[in-house]
Design an enzyme around this catalytic site. Structure first.
Site, PDB file in Angstrom:
ATOM      1  N   ASP A  84      -4.164  -4.679   6.663  1.00 63.28           N
ATOM      2  CA  ASP A  84      -4.482  -6.035   4.598  1.00 63.28           C
ATOM      3  C   ASP A  84      -3.397  -6.900   4.782  1.00 63.28           C
ATOM      4  O   ASP A  84      -2.809  -6.412   3.970  1.00 63.28           O
ATOM      5  CB  ASP A  84      -5.454  -5.083   3.744  1.00 63.28           C
ATOM      6  CG  ASP A  84      -6.067  -5.329   3.165  1.00 63.28           C
ATOM      7  OD1 ASP A  84      -6.315  -6.711   2.736  1.00 63.28           O
ATOM      8  OD2 ASP A  84      -6.034  -5.165   1.233  1.00 63.28           O
ATOM      9  N   SER A 140       0.586  -1.280  -0.321  1.00 62.26           N
ATOM     10  CA  SER A 140       0.000  -0.138   0.013  1.00 62.26           C
ATOM     11  C   SER A 140       0.824   1.372  -0.218  1.00 62.26           C
ATOM     12  O   SER A 140       1.611   1.390  -0.831  1.00 62.26           O
ATOM     13  CB  SER A 140      -1.152  -0.186   1.392  1.00 62.26           C
ATOM     14  OG  SER A 140      -1.822   0.903   1.018  1.00 62.26           O
ATOM     15  N   THR A 141       1.079   1.880   1.499  1.00 67.32           N
ATOM     16  CA  THR A 141       1.437   3.175   1.299  1.00 67.32           C
ATOM     17  C   THR A 141       2.719   3.179   1.417  1.00 67.32           C
ATOM     18  O   THR A 141       3.564   2.234   1.916  1.00 67.32           O
ATOM     19  CB  THR A 141       1.730   4.035   2.164  1.00 67.32           C
ATOM     20  OG1 THR A 141      -0.379   4.053   2.599  1.00 67.32           O
ATOM     21  CG2 THR A 141       2.109   5.611   2.763  1.00 67.32           C
ATOM     22  N   HIS A 161      -2.700  -1.031  -3.499  1.00 64.66           N
ATOM     23  CA  HIS A 161      -4.081  -0.253  -3.020  1.00 64.66           C
ATOM     24  C   HIS A 161      -3.536   1.181  -4.272  1.00 64.66           C
ATOM     25  O   HIS A 161      -3.144   2.180  -3.874  1.00 64.66           O
ATOM     26  CB  HIS A 161      -4.199   0.075  -1.494  1.00 64.66           C
ATOM     27  CG  HIS A 161      -4.272  -0.469  -0.924  1.00 64.66           C
ATOM     28  ND1 HIS A 161      -3.990  -1.080   0.823  1.00 64.66           N
ATOM     29  CD2 HIS A 161      -4.764  -2.390  -0.930  1.00 64.66           C
ATOM     30  CE1 HIS A 161      -4.506  -2.022   0.865  1.00 64.66           C
ATOM     31  NE2 HIS A 161      -4.939  -2.484   0.131  1.00 64.66           N
ATOM     32  N   MET A 203      -0.124   1.070   5.166  1.00 68.83           N
ATOM     33  CA  MET A 203      -0.801   0.921   6.912  1.00 68.83           C
ATOM     34  C   MET A 203      -1.664   0.411   6.762  1.00 68.83           C
ATOM     35  O   MET A 203      -2.577   0.042   5.345  1.00 68.83           O
ATOM     36  CB  MET A 203      -0.847   2.550   6.565  1.00 68.83           C
ATOM     37  CG  MET A 203      -1.645   3.246   8.020  1.00 68.83           C
ATOM     38  SD  MET A 203      -1.634   5.123   7.992  1.00 68.83           S
ATOM     39  CE  MET A 203      -2.522   4.803   9.844  1.00 68.83           C
TER      40      MET A 203
END
Length: 359
Positions: A302, A180-181, A206, A299
């Site tokens: 997930d 993600s991030t 993401h 973050m």
């Protein structure tokens, strides 16, 4: 703990007004300036430097990419890109992510005010995630977004693998990656290091819809392997990486000795679509010990549950280490739950992927 100080840079007065109001209303966040272009932002930053910048990329006088590169050279600061949902916007945003931005929020050309209100949870979460970014990689604090919406698990997409085991009568190996991030830069580093002959790779990053196609195309131009935005029924084969399209879940399926992907609609899982947990659970069910699961910077949690399911199904599992993560959230939670067999730095993940060929 002091508030997260935010600078909003957008040439739309409506965007500045709505974003500022939403962020100021969130606990622990304070907008210190909201300005129309980067030149005004530079003047304000001489007075007070923000913790996070929310930045448009298409502006007069100085474009967002030029401003972003200047900031990263002068004083690296977490930047959240605020981009339009257009093909042109997607291509520009890919350049911003490559220049060091940590994440994206989107805005349409029409119905802007209502859309931004509807997306307030996403915006606030993106700012909080950015505030935790590891500036050596581009840790700050331990702020986390409060639960604000219903949080579904992968159960809403497919049943738990339970005690079942995937059939082992195949030599095909598969690698599943979730991030993600900070993941766009991390994936670039991993995938560009891989030779042409690699196990088939399936990836959830993401990212909003319309942006994953541009992201995949950019990586395809940099990598020796083929990188594609996944389509329904695409084969998972050696030398190919499939990236889940934004706004859709991606699942691994098996037909005989061959793997392919399903791209489907469905509710948000862990507040994401695509969800890493959905992909990892499907890999646990269909590939079992023939798989490697990799969880990288991001973050939230997930992928933590799904990686544990993969490990229980006999898969190898790897997490990116804290030092090399932009945000050590998803790997940390996966380690905490017992789903991680091995923790490695980002620069070693390509070697773990190639080990799949030797199994």
């Amino acid at each position: 703990m002091s508030d997260i100080k935010v600078l909003v840079v957008d040439d739309s007065a409506v965007v500045r007004q709505v974003l500022s109001a939403m962020l100021d209303a969130a606990a622990g966040i304070k907008v210190i300036y909201a300005v129309a272009d980067p030149l005004l932002a530079i003047e304000r930053m001489k007075l007070q430097w923000p913790d996070v910048i929310v930045l448009d990329v298409e502006m007069p006088r100085m474009d967002g990419i030029t401003f972003l590169k200047r900031i990263m050279l002068e004083r690296p600061t977490p930047v959240v890109i605020c981009s339009t949902l257009t093909e042109k916007g997607a291509l520009t945003t890919m350049a911003a992510l490559a220049a060091g931005a940590v994440s994206i929020i989107t805005k349409p050309k029409l119905g802007l005010k209502q859309f931004l209100h509807d997306s307030s949870d996403e915006l606030i979460g993106a700012v909080r995630a950015a505030a935790q970014a590891n500036l050596k990689r581009l840790a700050i604090g331990s702020r986390a977004p409060p639960p604000v919406t219903a949080k579904y698990t992968a159960d809403v997409i497919l049943a738990s693998p339970g005690e079942s085991r995937a059939m082992l009568q195949t030599t095909e190996r598969v690698v599943a990656i979730g991030t993600s991030t900070g993941g766009t830069q991390a994936l670039e580093e991993v995938l560009t290091a891989l030779p042409r002959v690699t196990p088939g790779i399936v990836i959830v990053q993401h990212m909003p819809e319309k942006f994953t196609a541009a992201f995949a195309a950019r990586l395809d131009g940099l990598c020796r392997i083929q990188v594609m935005e996944a389509r329904h029924n695409d084969r998972v084969i050696q030398g190919r990486a499939l990236i889940a399209p934004g706004g859709k879940h991606m699942l691994l399926r098996r037909d005989g000795a061959q793997y392919y992907v399903e791209v489907i609609d469905g509710p948000l899982v862990n507040r994401h679509r695509p969800s890493v947990d959905v992909l990892f659970r499907s890999v646990a069910k269909c590939a079992g010990a023939n798989a490697l699961g990799v969880i990288m910077t991001g973050m939230g949690d997930d992928g933590a549950a799904g990686l544990l399911e993969m490990r229980k199904a006999g898969a190898r599992t790897v997490a990116q280490d804290e030092e090399s993560c932009v945000v050590y959230g998803m790997p940390k939670e996966a380690v905490k739950r017992g789903g991680v067999e091995k923790i490695v730095p980002l620069k070693a993940i390509d070697k773990e992927i190639l080990l799949q060929l030797a199994r």
